[in-house]
Write a protein that holds these residues in place. Structure first.
Motif, mmCIF file in Angstrom:
data_model
loop_
_atom_site.group_PDB
_atom_site.id
_atom_site.type_symbol
_atom_site.label_atom_id
_atom_site.label_comp_id
_atom_site.label_asym_id
_atom_site.label_seq_id
_atom_site.Cartn_x
_atom_site.Cartn_y
_atom_site.Cartn_z
ATOM 1 N N TRP A 25 0.821 -1.220 0.000
ATOM 2 C CA TRP A 25 0.000 0.000 0.000
ATOM 3 C C TRP A 25 0.848 1.260 0.000
ATOM 4 O O TRP A 25 0.348 2.346 -0.305
ATOM 5 C CB TRP A 25 -0.906 0.028 1.229
ATOM 6 C CG TRP A 25 -2.115 -0.841 1.088
ATOM 7 C CD1 TRP A 25 -2.311 -2.069 1.667
ATOM 8 C CD2 TRP A 25 -3.303 -0.575 0.330
ATOM 9 N NE1 TRP A 25 -3.534 -2.561 1.305
ATOM 10 C CE2 TRP A 25 -4.169 -1.668 0.490
ATOM 11 C CE3 TRP A 25 -3.706 0.501 -0.479
ATOM 12 C CZ2 TRP A 25 -5.421 -1.723 -0.124
ATOM 13 C CZ3 TRP A 25 -4.957 0.444 -1.086
ATOM 14 C CH2 TRP A 25 -5.789 -0.669 -0.908
ATOM 15 N N HIS A 28 0.382 4.162 -2.249
ATOM 16 C CA HIS A 28 -0.841 3.924 -3.020
ATOM 17 C C HIS A 28 -2.097 3.924 -2.148
ATOM 18 O O HIS A 28 -3.137 3.425 -2.571
ATOM 19 C CB HIS A 28 -0.733 2.586 -3.767
ATOM 20 C CG HIS A 28 0.517 2.462 -4.593
ATOM 21 N ND1 HIS A 28 0.608 2.952 -5.879
ATOM 22 C CD2 HIS A 28 1.741 1.948 -4.308
ATOM 23 C CE1 HIS A 28 1.834 2.729 -6.352
ATOM 24 N NE2 HIS A 28 2.540 2.124 -5.416
ATOM 25 N N PRO A 30 -5.434 5.148 0.161
ATOM 26 C CA PRO A 30 -6.597 5.943 -0.250
ATOM 27 C C PRO A 30 -6.512 7.403 0.179
ATOM 28 O O PRO A 30 -7.147 8.255 -0.418
ATOM 29 C CB PRO A 30 -7.774 5.253 0.449
ATOM 30 C CG PRO A 30 -7.181 4.482 1.574
ATOM 31 C CD PRO A 30 -5.800 4.116 1.163
ATOM 32 N N ASP A 90 -8.653 -5.003 -1.864
ATOM 33 C CA ASP A 90 -9.003 -3.596 -1.644
ATOM 34 C C ASP A 90 -8.863 -3.238 -0.158
ATOM 35 O O ASP A 90 -8.461 -4.065 0.660
ATOM 36 C CB ASP A 90 -10.408 -3.286 -2.180
ATOM 37 C CG ASP A 90 -11.498 -4.054 -1.438
ATOM 38 O OD1 ASP A 90 -11.178 -4.774 -0.459
ATOM 39 O OD2 ASP A 90 -12.671 -3.947 -1.836
ATOM 40 N N TRP A 91 -9.201 -1.985 0.152
ATOM 41 C CA TRP A 91 -9.009 -1.483 1.511
ATOM 42 C C TRP A 91 -9.862 -2.267 2.508
ATOM 43 O O TRP A 91 -9.488 -2.448 3.666
ATOM 44 C CB TRP A 91 -9.342 0.017 1.542
ATOM 45 C CG TRP A 91 -8.920 0.716 2.799
ATOM 46 C CD1 TRP A 91 -9.735 1.230 3.765
ATOM 47 C CD2 TRP A 91 -7.571 0.995 3.218
ATOM 48 N NE1 TRP A 91 -8.977 1.807 4.767
ATOM 49 C CE2 TRP A 91 -7.650 1.680 4.444
ATOM 50 C CE3 TRP A 91 -6.306 0.737 2.679
ATOM 51 C CZ2 TRP A 91 -6.515 2.113 5.147
ATOM 52 C CZ3 TRP A 91 -5.175 1.165 3.376
ATOM 53 C CH2 TRP A 91 -5.293 1.839 4.588
ATOM 54 N N ARG A 155 -18.448 -3.983 -0.161
ATOM 55 C CA ARG A 155 -17.058 -4.438 -0.236
ATOM 56 C C ARG A 155 -16.633 -5.155 1.042
ATOM 57 O O ARG A 155 -15.892 -6.134 1.001
ATOM 58 C CB ARG A 155 -16.121 -3.260 -0.507
ATOM 59 C CG ARG A 155 -16.191 -2.744 -1.939
ATOM 60 C CD ARG A 155 -15.302 -1.518 -2.058
ATOM 61 N NE ARG A 155 -15.296 -0.932 -3.373
ATOM 62 C CZ ARG A 155 -14.390 -1.224 -4.320
ATOM 63 N NH1 ARG A 155 -13.444 -2.112 -4.089
ATOM 64 N NH2 ARG A 155 -14.424 -0.619 -5.483
ATOM 65 N N GLN B 287 -4.539 6.845 -9.946
ATOM 66 C CA GLN B 287 -5.185 5.564 -9.666
ATOM 67 C C GLN B 287 -5.417 5.382 -8.169
ATOM 68 O O GLN B 287 -6.487 4.969 -7.736
ATOM 69 C CB GLN B 287 -4.313 4.425 -10.211
ATOM 70 C CG GLN B 287 -5.060 3.106 -10.267
ATOM 71 C CD GLN B 287 -4.175 1.990 -10.795
ATOM 72 O OE1 GLN B 287 -3.203 2.232 -11.490
ATOM 73 N NE2 GLN B 287 -4.507 0.757 -10.448
ATOM 74 N N GLU B 290 -8.261 7.683 -7.177
ATOM 75 C CA GLU B 290 -9.583 7.245 -7.669
ATOM 76 C C GLU B 290 -10.032 5.968 -6.954
ATOM 77 O O GLU B 290 -11.181 5.841 -6.543
ATOM 78 C CB GLU B 290 -9.538 7.025 -9.182
ATOM 79 C CG GLU B 290 -9.618 8.342 -9.948
ATOM 80 C CD GLU B 290 -9.080 8.253 -11.367
ATOM 81 O OE1 GLU B 290 -8.936 7.116 -11.890
ATOM 82 O OE2 GLU B 290 -8.783 9.318 -11.952
ATOM 83 N N GLU B 291 -9.112 5.036 -6.800
ATOM 84 C CA GLU B 291 -9.488 3.782 -6.140
ATOM 85 C C GLU B 291 -9.761 3.991 -4.651
ATOM 86 O O GLU B 291 -10.421 3.170 -4.023
ATOM 87 C CB GLU B 291 -8.390 2.719 -6.336
ATOM 88 C CG GLU B 291 -8.387 2.186 -7.754
ATOM 89 C CD GLU B 291 -7.300 1.165 -8.024
ATOM 90 O OE1 GLU B 291 -6.508 0.866 -7.104
ATOM 91 O OE2 GLU B 291 -7.235 0.682 -9.164
ATOM 92 N N GLY B 292 -9.237 5.075 -4.102
ATOM 93 C CA GLY B 292 -9.473 5.367 -2.687
ATOM 94 C C GLY B 292 -10.736 6.184 -2.462
ATOM 95 O O GLY B 292 -11.115 6.435 -1.316
ATOM 96 N N TRP B 294 -13.942 5.617 -2.773
ATOM 97 C CA TRP B 294 -15.018 4.992 -1.986
ATOM 98 C C TRP B 294 -14.643 4.881 -0.500
ATOM 99 O O TRP B 294 -15.522 4.953 0.371
ATOM 100 C CB TRP B 294 -15.393 3.621 -2.564
ATOM 101 C CG TRP B 294 -14.355 2.545 -2.349
ATOM 102 C CD1 TRP B 294 -13.338 2.214 -3.186
ATOM 103 C CD2 TRP B 294 -14.259 1.659 -1.220
ATOM 104 N NE1 TRP B 294 -12.592 1.186 -2.656
ATOM 105 C CE2 TRP B 294 -13.138 0.832 -1.451
ATOM 106 C CE3 TRP B 294 -14.990 1.497 -0.046
ATOM 107 C CZ2 TRP B 294 -12.737 -0.157 -0.544
ATOM 108 C CZ3 TRP B 294 -14.588 0.516 0.857
ATOM 109 C CH2 TRP B 294 -13.474 -0.301 0.606
#
Lengths: 244, 315
Positions: A25, A28, A30, A90-91, A155, B287, B290-292, B294
């Motif tokens: 992560w 990268h 969120p 995903d997160w 999710r 990326q 955008e992916e974060g 939500w």
């Protein structure tokens, strides 16, 4: 002695493999604050792994070091549980997995800090402070995602369905655990209670499934581990015997 | 007070080394220049996480892995302080980040070069952090208070990173022939891009004069670049390696090293988006953002619900 060594390696491998996954992560995440938080957890886990490997290396002798243990053992020799080698996804998956593992580690390290051999006890006790934080952080995320939006809830549900079959392996005692006097099966009730409470707060149901996946403790892994090791060990294997 | 008087008071403060604080009056151009520079600096920290992060999973020992991960995490922390400093000038973090993603805002071109071998991690620490520090030490005395204070903290960590990078190269330089070759190759590839980090020559730099007058900058691009060259020439000797410039030569008259000409064509190409990784870096940032989305939305929704529940409970 063999059992103790295997057990320490199991503890080290768990920490290293999850540390390696969480580190994916870094850069990268969120949002910046959470990028820092997950990297921090990764760092703590790598630190735990090093403490356990160092102890294992001393017991093993023969010139082994934390790095020969992490970098020169093969897929079949790793003893981590399967849950931790699954892709970060995903997160929701990452934070839920962290929550499951931290809840387990907290109970386990409490037990180890009182009854295991002194050195393991000391590492467990030192790591507990970190684990308590990991547990708080990850449980907050589970609640946030369950209570957040429709998408985050969906999710989280997916993550629950995907990860649940791997949970049982934590509580299935392997010989090296039994011989080291560790009673992981005794932790399951307390763990389930903790998880239930958190999921209730998140407005989620406990999953029901008859699927279970295990084998990591015996060195029978999922296909993912080979790639983790190929990547992680590549320099040590390409240039054997070098100092870095 | 007329604008003219305000400007006079402002310049007097600058001249007497009084820091400008967020609520002080400041010329619009001063505000804009600081926003541009601080946000560019913040973006550089964040984009800079990518080339180094590229080696976390492959670091050759657990110690190096931990050091590298901690370092990249520090860069994220620097990004945070700098976005906060930027916010004191009236622009939100989200707006600032949008400017990065739309290509309106720049970040340091150095991060558009790839980290190809493990030695690049050492070379980035030594040369890239080394060049950044030259600039940052100067910025601890910059006229805008929040920026100067953020820089003090950042500088401490950066000089630690630079030492770690150098130490990692030192190990390679004493290692096997392959490790030594890897070390020299990384220095060869990072040297010129590191020199480019100081920006265009003073004679070509469009932003310099006003920035010097406002003490946003306190040394010129060429002064800083020279200082960096002089430092590295000495340090590379400790590594037993060489710098890839046949024109490096001590000049007793100037009391500095002379050095060769930067490939300015390459410099402008990379600035304009035509570097080896420009597209990948921006793409990776977009990326992640955008992916974060939500995740950020879920956190906000939960916080709002929680507040509502607390309010209902209190009533």
């Amino acid at each position: 002695m063999k059992a103790t060594l295997d057990y320490i390696l199991h503890l080290a491998d768990n920490a290293l493999i999850l540390g390696q996954r969480n580190a994916e992560w870094c850069g990268h995440g969120p949002v910046l604050e959470q990028d820092i938080a997950i990297s921090n957890i990764s760092l703590d886990l790598i630190g735990q792994a090093r403490s356990f490997y160092q102890y294992a290396a001393e017991l093993q002798g023969n010139g082994s070091t934390e790095d020969t243990l992490a970098y020169l053992r093969h897929e079949r020799q790793f003893r981590n549980i399967l849950l931790l080698e699954q892709p970060k996804s995903d997160w929701a998956y990452t934070t839920l997995r962290q929550f499951f593992f931290s809840a387990f580690q907290q109970l386990l390290f409490q037990q180890l800090s009182t009854q295991a051999d002194e050195r393991i006890g000391a590492i467990a006790e030192k790591s507990l402070k970190e684990v308590n934080y990991h547990l708080r952080w990850s449980s907050e995320w589970v609640v946030r995602l369950g209570d957040g939006t429709e998408e985050s809830r969906r999710r989280l549900q997916q993550a629950l369905d995907d990860s649940w079959p791997f949970v049982n392996e934590m509580f299935q005692a392997e010989n090296f655990e039994l011989e080291s006097g560790v009673r992981v099966e005794e932790l399951q009730a307390a763990w389930t209670e903790k998880v239930k409470a958190c999921l209730a707060e998140a407005g989620m149901e406990m999953p029901v499934t008859s699927l279970t996946r295990h084998g990591g403790k015996k060195g029978i892994h999922s296909e993912h581990l080979g790639y983790i090791l190929a990547e992680m060990q590549y320099l040590q294997r390409s240039y054997p015997g070098c100092e870095w | 007070m007329s604008v003219h008087d305000l400007e006079k008071v402002f310049q007097e403060k600058i001249d007497s080394e009084t820091k400008i604080e967020p609520l002080d009056w400041m010329p619009e151009a001063y505000r804009k220049t600081n926003i541009r520079q601080i946000s560019q600096h913040a973006h550089s920290e964040i984009v800079g996480m990518l080339p180094e992060g590229n080696w976390i999973s492959r670091a050759p020992s657990l110690k190096r892995k931990a050091i590298l991960l901690a370092k990249v995490q520090d860069e994220a922390g620097h990004g945070l302080y700098l976005y906060s400093a930027c916010e004191t000038l009236g622009i939100s973090r989200e707006e600032t980040i949008n400017d990065l993603h739309s290509g309106r805002a720049k970040y340091s071109s150095i991060f558009n070069y790839p980290t190809l071998t493990w030695a690049d991690i050492g070379a980035v620490g030594w040369l890239v952090d080394g060049a950044a520090i030259m600039n940052q030490v100067m910025l601890t005395r910059t006229s805008y208070g929040p920026y100067a204070r953020a820089m003090v903290r950042i500088c401490k960590e950066e000089s630690f990173h630079q030492r770690q990078g150098f130490e990692s190269l030192l190990v390679l330089s004493k290692g096997s022939p392959e490790q030594q070759a890897m070390c020299q190759d990384a220095i060869n590839r990072w040297w010129w891009p590191a020199l480019m980090m100081f920006g265009p020559r003073d004679s070509e730099s469009t932003n310099s004069d006003q920035s010097m007058k406002w003490k946003i900058k306190r040394k010129t691009n060429d002064e800083l670049r020279q200082q960096f060259v002089d430092m590295c020439v000495e340090q590379v000797k400790l590594l037993g390696m060489t710098l890839p410039d046949p024109n490096l030569k001590w000049n007793a008259e100037r009391n500095h090293y002379d050095f060769g000409e930067i490939d300015w064509n390459e410099f402008w190409q990379v600035v304009k988006g035509n570097g080896p990784c420009n597209k990948e870096r921006l793409q990776a940032r977009k990326q992640a953002w955008e992916e974060g989305a939500w995740v950020r939305e879920a956190a906000a929704a939960h916080a709002a619900k929680k507040q509502k529940r607390t309010a209902a409970h209190a009533a």
